[in-house]
Design a protein around this motif. Structure first.
Motif, short mmCIF file in Angstrom:
data_model
loop_
_atom_site.label_atom_id
_atom_site.label_comp_id
_atom_site.label_asym_id
_atom_site.label_seq_id
_atom_site.Cartn_x
_atom_site.Cartn_y
_atom_site.Cartn_z
N ARG A 90 41.55 -12.99 -54.97
CA ARG A 90 41.85 -13.07 -53.54
C ARG A 90 40.68 -12.50 -52.75
NH1 ARG A 90 47.63 -10.09 -54.72
NH2 ARG A 90 48.52 -11.71 -56.07
N ILE A 91 40.17 -13.31 -51.85
CA ILE A 91 38.98 -12.93 -51.07
C ILE A 91 39.33 -12.96 -49.59
CG2 ILE A 91 36.58 -13.49 -50.54
CD1 ILE A 91 36.54 -15.05 -53.23
N GLY A 92 39.12 -11.85 -48.92
CA GLY A 92 39.32 -11.78 -47.48
C GLY A 92 37.99 -11.94 -46.76
N ILE A 93 37.96 -12.76 -45.73
CA ILE A 93 36.73 -13.00 -44.97
C ILE A 93 36.99 -12.73 -43.50
CG2 ILE A 93 35.01 -14.72 -44.27
CD1 ILE A 93 35.36 -16.06 -46.96
N THR A 94 36.17 -11.87 -42.92
CA THR A 94 36.36 -11.51 -41.52
C THR A 94 35.02 -11.50 -40.80
OG1 THR A 94 37.44 -9.94 -40.03
CG2 THR A 94 36.12 -9.00 -41.80
N GLY A 95 35.09 -11.43 -39.50
CA GLY A 95 33.90 -11.42 -38.66
C GLY A 95 34.31 -11.75 -37.24
N VAL A 96 33.49 -11.36 -36.30
CA VAL A 96 33.82 -11.59 -34.89
C VAL A 96 33.84 -13.08 -34.59
CG1 VAL A 96 32.87 -9.38 -34.14
CG2 VAL A 96 31.41 -11.42 -34.20
N PRO A 97 34.60 -13.52 -33.58
CA PRO A 97 34.59 -14.93 -33.19
C PRO A 97 33.17 -15.40 -32.88
CG PRO A 97 36.40 -13.79 -32.11
CD PRO A 97 35.58 -12.74 -32.80
N GLY A 98 32.80 -16.55 -33.41
CA GLY A 98 31.47 -17.09 -33.18
C GLY A 98 30.49 -16.82 -34.30
N VAL A 99 30.93 -16.04 -35.29
CA VAL A 99 30.03 -15.70 -36.40
C VAL A 99 29.90 -16.87 -37.38
CG1 VAL A 99 31.71 -14.73 -38.02
CG2 VAL A 99 29.39 -13.77 -37.92
N GLY A 100 30.81 -17.83 -37.28
CA GLY A 100 30.74 -19.00 -38.15
C GLY A 100 31.61 -18.91 -39.39
N LYS A 101 32.80 -18.30 -39.23
CA LYS A 101 33.68 -18.12 -40.39
C LYS A 101 34.12 -19.45 -40.99
CE LYS A 101 36.73 -15.40 -38.35
NZ LYS A 101 36.08 -15.09 -37.08
N SER A 102 34.58 -20.37 -40.16
CA SER A 102 35.08 -21.65 -40.66
C SER A 102 33.97 -22.46 -41.34
CB SER A 102 35.69 -22.47 -39.52
OG SER A 102 36.82 -21.81 -38.98
N THR A 103 32.78 -22.48 -40.74
CA THR A 103 31.66 -23.21 -41.33
C THR A 103 31.25 -22.59 -42.65
OG1 THR A 103 30.89 -23.62 -39.07
CG2 THR A 103 29.37 -24.16 -40.84
N PHE A 104 31.25 -21.26 -42.70
CA PHE A 104 30.90 -20.56 -43.94
C PHE A 104 31.93 -20.86 -45.03
CE2 PHE A 104 31.70 -16.95 -46.75
CZ PHE A 104 30.46 -16.83 -47.37
N ILE A 105 33.21 -20.78 -44.66
CA ILE A 105 34.28 -20.99 -45.65
C ILE A 105 34.22 -22.42 -46.20
CG2 ILE A 105 36.78 -21.20 -45.92
CD1 ILE A 105 37.04 -18.79 -44.05
N GLU A 106 33.89 -23.39 -45.35
CA GLU A 106 33.78 -24.76 -45.85
C GLU A 106 32.64 -24.87 -46.85
OE1 GLU A 106 34.16 -29.15 -44.23
OE2 GLU A 106 32.58 -28.07 -43.17
N ALA A 107 31.46 -24.32 -46.53
CA ALA A 107 30.32 -24.38 -47.45
C ALA A 107 30.62 -23.60 -48.72
CB ALA A 107 29.08 -23.81 -46.76
N PHE A 108 31.22 -22.44 -48.59
CA PHE A 108 31.55 -21.59 -49.73
C PHE A 108 32.63 -22.25 -50.59
CE2 PHE A 108 33.85 -17.73 -51.39
CZ PHE A 108 32.87 -17.36 -52.29
N GLY A 109 33.65 -22.81 -49.93
CA GLY A 109 34.74 -23.48 -50.64
C GLY A 109 34.26 -24.69 -51.41
#
Length: 373
Positions: A90-109
């Protein structure tokens, strides 16, 4: 024609289009009846264990429901899946809005699915404090990952829970694990306090940052830094590569100021670009090294055991709260108490005591009545 007749004629109904003869009323009724049918708890459990995404989605919706009638059924589904859970990371990913969480998760996923992993992404979308609505647009932002047969993306509204994660997210993890997903990613709202809740349900906590935000000079918030197992400087591409590397140096310096972790793991700082995919494999290597270390030392299982205890207590608190506010007598007195407190007729503490006394007295009476049967 008089004005009244003209008005009547202008507002009168005109003959519409008749239903086509090919309309099958019987078929329409069958479809409607089928839609009304809800699968049983066991049917949902069987579907989840078979990897059926529709069953998984329906069960998660059941868990997220605030309808008291759904609580028992949701608990049955979770209990039925429990023995098939706990087989993922289980991996938790956080960061302020605008840091690119969704884009990172897609590339990482996508990188993980290419390695043969089955990835479930639980994305928490912030709810409006005014309308209480959520956009739930994470599937749109992860358009490549959403089409991957080895990935499952579930956006959920944060609601009124702490940062958007609570018991429902915890139970959703169990269902995803039972469905065969071996890597669970939880994306937080990224507004502050949610990180504490996410940290209590994941094995690895990743903090996404971008260069030039000023946080590297502040050492950012001490609490979030101490919780992070890795810091990833995102958007390290183009003219931003130099700034990202500078931020990496600053964050590394900040991390060495904190005491050693109980896991004996030294948090790492890396850079990556979610657009070019540079650095994404290195992020997974860092996470893999962490799991290898903590599983060998026994810390991995020790942390899981502590989290189970924590969520038992949290569930008790949640159930008590739900039960309290679902009592008709409490709801009635609560409205009166609100007005009395606002008018300074009674203190908030005294009003709360009255409400709790009513609740406990009602519970005690119910126990006495049950004992006398």
């Amino acid at each position: 024609m008089s004005n009244s007749n003209q008005q009547a004629g202008s507002t009168s109904e005109k003959a519409g289009i008749s239903p086509p003869e090919i309309t099958n009323i019987s078929a329409i009724n069958q479809i409607k009846n089928k839609r009304r049918q809800q699968p049983t708890s066991q049917e949902l459990i069987n579907g989840i264990l078979e990897g059926n995404r529709t069953s998984l989605s329906r069960a998660i919706t059941l868990i997220e429901s605030t309808n008291p009638d759904h609580f028992e059924k949701a608990s049955e589904v979770v209990q039925g899946c429990l023995t098939h859970a706990n087989k993922s990371i289980r991996i938790g990913i956080t960061g302020v809005p605008g840091v690119g969480k969704s884009t990172f998760i897609e590339a990482f996923g996508k990188h993980l699915t290419e390695l043969g992993k089955k990835v479930a992404v639980l994305a928490v979308d912030p709810s409006s404090s005014l309308s209480h609505g959520s956009i739930l647009g994470d599937k749109t932002r992860m358009e490549e990952l959403v089409k991957d047969e080895n990935a499952f993306i579930r956006p959920s509204a944060s609601g009124e829970t702490l940062g958007g994660v609570a018991r429902k997210t915890r139970e959703t993890i169990i269902l995803c694990e039972a469905a065969g997903f071996d890597t669970i990613i939880i994306e937080t709202v990224g507004v502050g306090q949610s990180e504490t809740a996410v940290h209590s349900m994941v094995d690895f906590f990743l903090l996404l940052k971008i260069s030039g935000a000023g946080d590297e000079l502040q050492g950012i918030k001490r609490g979030i830094m101490e919780m992070a197992d890795a810091i990833v400087i995102n958007k390290a591409d183009g003219d931003n590569i130099k700034k990202a590397n500078q931020a990496k140096v600053e964050f590394n310096r900040a991390l060495h100021l904190f005491p050693s972790k109980k896991s004996n793991w030294q948090p790492k700082v890396t850079t990556c670009s979610s657009l070019t995919k540079d650095g994404i494999p290195e992020v997974w290597n860092t996470i893999s090294n962490y799991f290898e270390l903590t599983k060998e030392s026994g810390f991995f299982q020790e942390k899981r055991n502590e989290q189970n205890h924590f969520w038992m207590l949290e569930t008790i608190n949640e159930e008590l709260k739900q039960n309290f506010f679902n009592q008709p007598e409490i709801v009635s007195l609560l409205e009166k108490s609100k007005k009395a407190v606002q008018n300074n007729e009674i203190s908030s503490f005294a009003a709360a005591s009255q409400l709790l006394k009513l609740y406990f007295d009602k519970g005690a009476k119910a126990q006495r009545d049950k004992g006398s049967e």
